[in-house]
Design a protein around this motif. Structure first.
Motif, PDB file in Angstrom:
ATOM      1  N   GLU A 133       0.545  14.010   3.318  1.00 50.76           N
ATOM      2  CA  GLU A 133      -0.084  13.218   2.265  1.00 50.76           C
ATOM      3  C   GLU A 133       0.024  11.717   2.507  1.00 50.76           C
ATOM      4  O   GLU A 133      -0.861  10.957   2.129  1.00 50.76           O
ATOM      5  N   GLY A 134       1.073  11.308   3.161  1.00 59.76           N
ATOM      6  CA  GLY A 134       1.210   9.886   3.503  1.00 59.76           C
ATOM      7  C   GLY A 134       0.062   9.420   4.385  1.00 59.76           C
ATOM      8  O   GLY A 134      -0.542   8.373   4.156  1.00 59.76           O
ATOM      9  N   ASN A 171       0.993   4.291  -2.617  1.00 56.12           N
ATOM     10  CA  ASN A 171       0.785   5.672  -2.151  1.00 56.12           C
ATOM     11  C   ASN A 171       1.936   6.577  -2.603  1.00 56.12           C
ATOM     12  O   ASN A 171       1.714   7.718  -3.010  1.00 56.12           O
ATOM     13  N   THR A 199       1.556   7.329  -6.238  1.00 50.77           N
ATOM     14  CA  THR A 199       0.505   8.329  -6.410  1.00 50.77           C
ATOM     15  C   THR A 199       1.043   9.718  -6.048  1.00 50.77           C
ATOM     16  O   THR A 199       0.786  10.698  -6.748  1.00 50.77           O
ATOM     17  N   PHE A 200       1.793   9.767  -4.963  1.00 49.54           N
ATOM     18  CA  PHE A 200       2.383  11.034  -4.514  1.00 49.54           C
ATOM     19  C   PHE A 200       3.318  11.595  -5.578  1.00 49.54           C
ATOM     20  O   PHE A 200       3.299  12.795  -5.879  1.00 49.54           O
ATOM     21  N   GLU A 217       0.844  -1.207   0.000  1.00 48.05           N
ATOM     22  CA  GLU A 217       0.000   0.000   0.000  1.00 48.05           C
ATOM     23  C   GLU A 217       0.875   1.252   0.000  1.00 48.05           C
ATOM     24  O   GLU A 217       0.589   2.210  -0.723  1.00 48.05           O
ATOM     25  N   ASN A 268       3.168  11.168  -8.700  1.00 44.63           N
ATOM     26  CA  ASN A 268       2.407  11.661  -9.852  1.00 44.63           C
ATOM     27  C   ASN A 268       2.163  13.157  -9.723  1.00 44.63           C
ATOM     28  O   ASN A 268       2.165  13.893 -10.708  1.00 44.63           O
ATOM     29  N   ASP A 269       1.932  13.589  -8.454  1.00 45.21           N
ATOM     30  CA  ASP A 269       1.679  15.012  -8.217  1.00 45.21           C
ATOM     31  C   ASP A 269       2.957  15.805  -7.950  1.00 45.21           C
ATOM     32  O   ASP A 269       2.952  17.030  -8.008  1.00 45.21           O
ATOM     33  N   HIS A 270       4.019  15.094  -7.597  1.00 46.85           N
ATOM     34  CA  HIS A 270       5.295  15.778  -7.299  1.00 46.85           C
ATOM     35  C   HIS A 270       6.427  15.047  -8.019  1.00 46.85           C
ATOM     36  O   HIS A 270       7.229  14.367  -7.385  1.00 46.85           O
ATOM     37  N   HIS A 287       6.631  16.496   2.889  1.00 49.33           N
ATOM     38  CA  HIS A 287       5.225  16.558   2.441  1.00 49.33           C
ATOM     39  C   HIS A 287       4.467  15.250   2.620  1.00 49.33           C
ATOM     40  O   HIS A 287       3.278  15.267   2.932  1.00 49.33           O
ATOM     41  N   PHE A 288       5.150  14.163   2.415  1.00 46.29           N
ATOM     42  CA  PHE A 288       4.483  12.857   2.546  1.00 46.29           C
ATOM     43  C   PHE A 288       4.504  12.396   3.999  1.00 46.29           C
ATOM     44  O   PHE A 288       3.590  11.755   4.486  1.00 46.29           O
ATOM     45  N   TYR A 334      -3.297   9.443   2.320  1.00 47.88           N
ATOM     46  CA  TYR A 334      -3.473   8.292   1.428  1.00 47.88           C
ATOM     47  C   TYR A 334      -3.853   7.043   2.203  1.00 47.88           C
ATOM     48  O   TYR A 334      -4.639   6.219   1.729  1.00 47.88           O
TER      49      TYR A 334
END
Lengths: 149, 110
Positions: free
Chosen positions: B47-48, A35, A38-39, A31, A41-43, A54-55, B51
């Motif tokens: 964001e982690g 994720n 996906t992250f 997972e 894709n935006d950055h 950010h994550f 998600y």
């Protein structure tokens, strides 16, 4: 590719701190990988440090992920893992003990069937003649000597 | 961050995400930005963490997602609240408002 490198590094760091006994480790890591993709894709061109900013750092990710489990789920998962390791330990112990006993048994049998000297004596013409037979392993005669006394 | 705020945030994140998605479908980064904008930067969600919650909402059937091609290579994942999610959101709002009243009755006791 930088993205793949950052994802691998992040997942490696999460694996290092993943608590023992917590459930569904493979699912969580899979997972996480999705994720992260996906992250990215935006950055797309983000650095590893900015990724953590950010994550979330691997520590904060694990904390947040684990907080989704109820205390009951966590307790059950740790108990099950403990039980599995105990059972595995007992099986290994039994195998080792069986091996040791097997070795002792075989060694004992070898000694039992080792050289046994049988002396037969008989009188021929007033003379005592002894006949020694050296027997090893199921009565194969390997040495047969007559001794005149 | 204050532990009380951390715990409150954890408890209300699903409510926040579903409330925003009720208005329009959004992708992850957009959702995170929207939360910051609406709260005047008083609340931000990594964001982690987001998600992770969105994955759980998807497993519960509250949210679905679709991938859209952006540009030549990039794909973007858009999240959409389902009918189950809308129902769940209404229930959460009722529970949340009741709970706030309960806390207020204790804290603001006169």
């Amino acid at each position: 590719m930088q993205q793949t490198k950052h994802i691998s590094r992040y997942i490696k760091n999460v694996k290092k701190i993943f608590p023992w006994g917590y459930p569904k480790k493979k699912k969580i890591l899979k997972e996480l990988k999705n994720n992260l993709k996906t992250f990215f894709n935006d950055h797309p061109d983000i650095s590893y440090d900015d990724l953590c900013l950010h994550f979330g750092t691997p520590d904060s990710y694990i904390d947040d992920r684990m907080s989704l489990y109820s205390p009951n789920e966590l307790r059950r998962s740790v108990q099950m893992k403990k039980r599995k390791y105990i059972i595995l330990g007992v099986i290994i112990f039994i195998i080792i003990m069986a091996f040791i006993c097997g070795v002792i048994f075989i060694k004992h049998n070898i000694e039992k069937h080792s050289a046994a000297t049988i002396t037969e004596g008989f009188i021929v013409g007033g003379e005592i003649i002894t006949d020694e037979k050296i027997i090893i392993h199921d009565e194969h005669i390997i040495d047969d000597k007559k001794i005149d006394e | 961050m204050d532990p009380i705020v951390t715990n409150l945030k954890r408890a209300s994140i699903e409510l926040i995400l579903l409330s925003i998605l009720k208005e329009e479908d959004m992708y992850g980064y957009q959702l995170a930005g929207e939360i910051k904008r609406r709260t005047n930067d008083r609340l931000s969600i990594l964001e982690g963490s987001m998600y992770t919650i969105l994955n759980r909402l998807k497993e519960n059937g509250d949210v679905s997602f679709r991938s859209e091609l952006v540009g030549k290579k990039m794909t973007r994942v858009y999240y959409h609240i389902t009918d189950t999610g809308l129902k769940h959101l209404d229930e959460m709002l009722i529970t949340f408002n009741e709970y706030v009243k309960i806390i207020e009755s204790v804290v603001n006791k006169e």
